[in-house]
Design an enzyme around this catalytic site. Structure first.
Site, mmCIF file in Angstrom:
data_model
loop_
_atom_site.group_PDB
_atom_site.id
_atom_site.type_symbol
_atom_site.label_atom_id
_atom_site.label_comp_id
_atom_site.label_asym_id
_atom_site.label_seq_id
_atom_site.Cartn_x
_atom_site.Cartn_y
_atom_site.Cartn_z
ATOM 1 N N HIS A 158 11.439 59.388 28.297
ATOM 2 C CA HIS A 158 11.200 58.855 27.009
ATOM 3 C C HIS A 158 12.198 59.533 25.807
ATOM 4 O O HIS A 158 12.875 60.287 26.201
ATOM 5 C CB HIS A 158 9.581 59.049 26.481
ATOM 6 C CG HIS A 158 9.393 60.359 26.469
ATOM 7 N ND1 HIS A 158 9.770 61.387 25.251
ATOM 8 C CD2 HIS A 158 8.610 61.374 27.294
ATOM 9 C CE1 HIS A 158 9.135 62.572 25.550
ATOM 10 N NE2 HIS A 158 8.527 62.558 26.858
ATOM 11 N N CYS A 174 7.498 65.724 31.191
ATOM 12 C CA CYS A 174 8.443 64.312 30.921
ATOM 13 C C CYS A 174 9.926 64.815 30.680
ATOM 14 O O CYS A 174 10.437 66.179 30.606
ATOM 15 C CB CYS A 174 7.870 63.615 29.795
ATOM 16 S SG CYS A 174 6.306 63.080 29.759
#
Length: 198
Positions: A158, A174
């Protein structure tokens, strides 16, 4: 007769002394240095992606399929190869804060979202009780402007609005990219793109 001390010898000696700590750090085998300042105490930096080594998809995947994405935690870079066999992109990335939060192996992109909504995991809220139960997309959202969800729950590729995080140990698992980079990647990545976290 005593050896003559020249200005050149003095400067070389001084340069060697100053370089010693950097050389020792460069020889460290730890993927996660322990001497990085917390993100909140640092200024935003620009990363030079030309410093990253180009990789070959064949070293990591059996076939291109609709595309392949390699997130290299050690070099803190994301490599993308398109299914056309010609497209290649390289982006600097953020990586997990610790080895405990790092999941390695093969997965794939199963969903994509523009201006994604963020829901912190129970572990994240346990570590930081001040986190909200959820946050809608927009400025301040930790997922930035785009997100690509993997088969592993709560692990994503992301964007981020906090540019200080790129090139640093700063995520809860992440892989983060500058918003302008994740927007470029988002347009190329298809559902079913193979992903390897290395």
């Amino acid at each position: 007769m005593a050896p003559r001390i020249t200005r050149r010898a003095t400067l070389l000696g001084l340069a060697g002394t100053l370089a010693s700590p950097a050389i020792l750090r460069a020889q460290s085998t730890d993927a996660f240095p322990t001497d990085e300042a917390p993100i909140r105490d640092t200024e935003a930096v620009k990363r030079n992606i030309s410093a990253f080594a180009q990789q070959s998809w064949q070293d990591h995947f059996e076939e291109l399929g609709v595309g392949c994405l390699l997130a290299d935690v050690t070099s803190r870079a994301v490599h993308y190869w398109g299914g056309d066999g010609e497209t290649y992109r390289l982006f600097p990335s953020s990586v997990p804060m610790s080895e405990d939060l790092t999941k390695r192996g093969y997965t794939e992109v199963v969903r994509k979202a523009k201006n994604p909504r963020w829901t912190p995991t129970p572990n994240m809220r346990e570590r930081d009780p001040s986190l909200p139960a959820f946050m809608n997309g927009g400025p301040g959202n930790p997922l930035g402007t785009r997100a690509m969800y993997l088969t592993w729950p709560a692990y994503l590729v992301h964007g981020t609005h906090d540019t200080r995080k790129i090139g640093r140990q700063s995520s809860s698992g992440c892989i983060g990219l500058y918003n302008q980079h994740v927007e470029e990647l988002y347009e190329m990545v298809q559902i079913g793109t193979q992903v390897r976290i290395l």
